[in-house]
Motif scaffolding. Structure first.
Motif, PDB file in Angstrom:
ATOM      1  N   ALA A  78     -31.524  -2.675  -5.928  1.00 44.36           N
ATOM      2  CA  ALA A  78     -30.027  -2.716  -5.906  1.00 44.36           C
ATOM      3  C   ALA A  78     -29.540  -2.304  -4.642  1.00 44.36           C
ATOM      4  O   ALA A  78     -28.588  -2.939  -4.157  1.00 44.36           O
ATOM      5  CB  ALA A  78     -29.394  -1.887  -6.999  1.00 44.36           C
ATOM      6  N   TYR A  79     -30.253  -1.606  -4.130  1.00 39.64           N
ATOM      7  CA  TYR A  79     -29.972  -0.831  -2.630  1.00 39.64           C
ATOM      8  C   TYR A  79     -31.100  -0.973  -1.690  1.00 39.64           C
ATOM      9  O   TYR A  79     -31.885   0.139  -1.598  1.00 39.64           O
ATOM     10  CB  TYR A  79     -29.230   0.451  -2.845  1.00 39.64           C
ATOM     11  N   PRO A  80     -31.442  -2.012  -1.030  1.00 41.45           N
ATOM     12  CA  PRO A  80     -32.724  -2.394  -0.436  1.00 41.45           C
ATOM     13  C   PRO A  80     -33.074  -1.137   0.692  1.00 41.45           C
ATOM     14  O   PRO A  80     -33.750  -1.191   1.111  1.00 41.45           O
ATOM     15  CB  PRO A  80     -32.608  -3.714   0.248  1.00 41.45           C
ATOM     16  N   ASP A  81     -31.947  -0.426   1.320  1.00 43.27           N
ATOM     17  CA  ASP A  81     -32.024   0.506   2.287  1.00 43.27           C
ATOM     18  C   ASP A  81     -32.153   1.917   1.789  1.00 43.27           C
ATOM     19  O   ASP A  81     -32.236   2.760   2.510  1.00 43.27           O
ATOM     20  CB  ASP A  81     -30.999   0.409   3.218  1.00 43.27           C
ATOM     21  N   ARG A  82     -32.484   2.050   0.302  1.00 47.34           N
ATOM     22  CA  ARG A  82     -32.671   3.354  -0.177  1.00 47.34           C
ATOM     23  C   ARG A  82     -33.621   3.299  -0.989  1.00 47.34           C
ATOM     24  O   ARG A  82     -34.305   2.489  -1.627  1.00 47.34           O
ATOM     25  CB  ARG A  82     -31.412   3.629  -1.001  1.00 47.34           C
ATOM     26  N   ALA A  83     -34.349   4.590  -1.378  1.00 49.76           N
ATOM     27  CA  ALA A  83     -35.560   4.696  -2.314  1.00 49.76           C
ATOM     28  C   ALA A  83     -34.935   5.173  -3.924  1.00 49.76           C
ATOM     29  O   ALA A  83     -33.793   5.542  -3.743  1.00 49.76           O
ATOM     30  CB  ALA A  83     -36.426   5.771  -1.992  1.00 49.76           C
ATOM     31  N   LEU A  84     -35.438   4.877  -4.689  1.00 53.88           N
ATOM     32  CA  LEU A  84     -35.209   4.862  -6.125  1.00 53.88           C
ATOM     33  C   LEU A  84     -35.865   5.789  -6.885  1.00 53.88           C
ATOM     34  O   LEU A  84     -37.443   5.698  -6.838  1.00 53.88           O
ATOM     35  CB  LEU A  84     -34.872   3.768  -6.704  1.00 53.88           C
TER      36      LEU A  84
END
Length: 150
Positions: A78-84
């Protein structure tokens, strides 16, 4: 001066024996005084509003907390520039989505937390932090969830 002559009784006065009702009353009053003077422990959790905006009975309120294990970060779709990081709090037994907070060893690196359901929440890093980096540096997340079990 007081003179004591031979034969006078110098015994000390003896206390009266308490009969059974008086002894019971004394025991009751002593116990009551002890209970009233002892500090009492009272705990109350008050949740002002919940994500579902539904009313819930106060006795159903629950705080549940935990910490994640290392190497659980993944790339976010959902947010490619973040880790989940997915937090699973199924064991808490919430009946509806709780309010959740999260912090970590590197709180400035966390972006936001998003409760996904009554059992799961998603924690994201700030933009620019990869899952690989968070896993290599053993980032842990400490979370608290406040919700209702009924």
């Amino acid at each position: 001066r007081v003179a004591i002559t031979a034969g006078e009784n110098m015994s000390t006065p003896q206390p009266k024996n308490l009969d059974s009702p008086s002894r019971s009353m004394l025991l009751f009053c002593s116990t009551l005084l002890l209970l009233l003077s002892s500090p009492t422990e009272q705990s109350e959790l008050k949740i002002i509003s919940a994500p579902d905006d539904a009313p819930h009975p106060a006795p159903c309120a629950l705080t549940c907390a935990g910490a994640t294990h290392y190497e659980k970060w993944a790339a976010s779709e959902a947010y490619p520039d973040r880790a989940l990081l997915v937090i699973n709090y199924t064991a808490c037994g919430f009946a509806s989505m709780p309010v959740i907070t999260a912090t970590g060893q590197h709180p400035a690196e966390l972006g936001f937390t998003n409760p996904a359901s009554a059992d799961l929440a998603n924690v994201y890093t700030r933009a620019g932090v990869s899952a690989e980096y968070a896993n290599q540096h053993d980032w842990r997340v400490y979370w608290s969830a406040f919700g209702f079990t009924c």
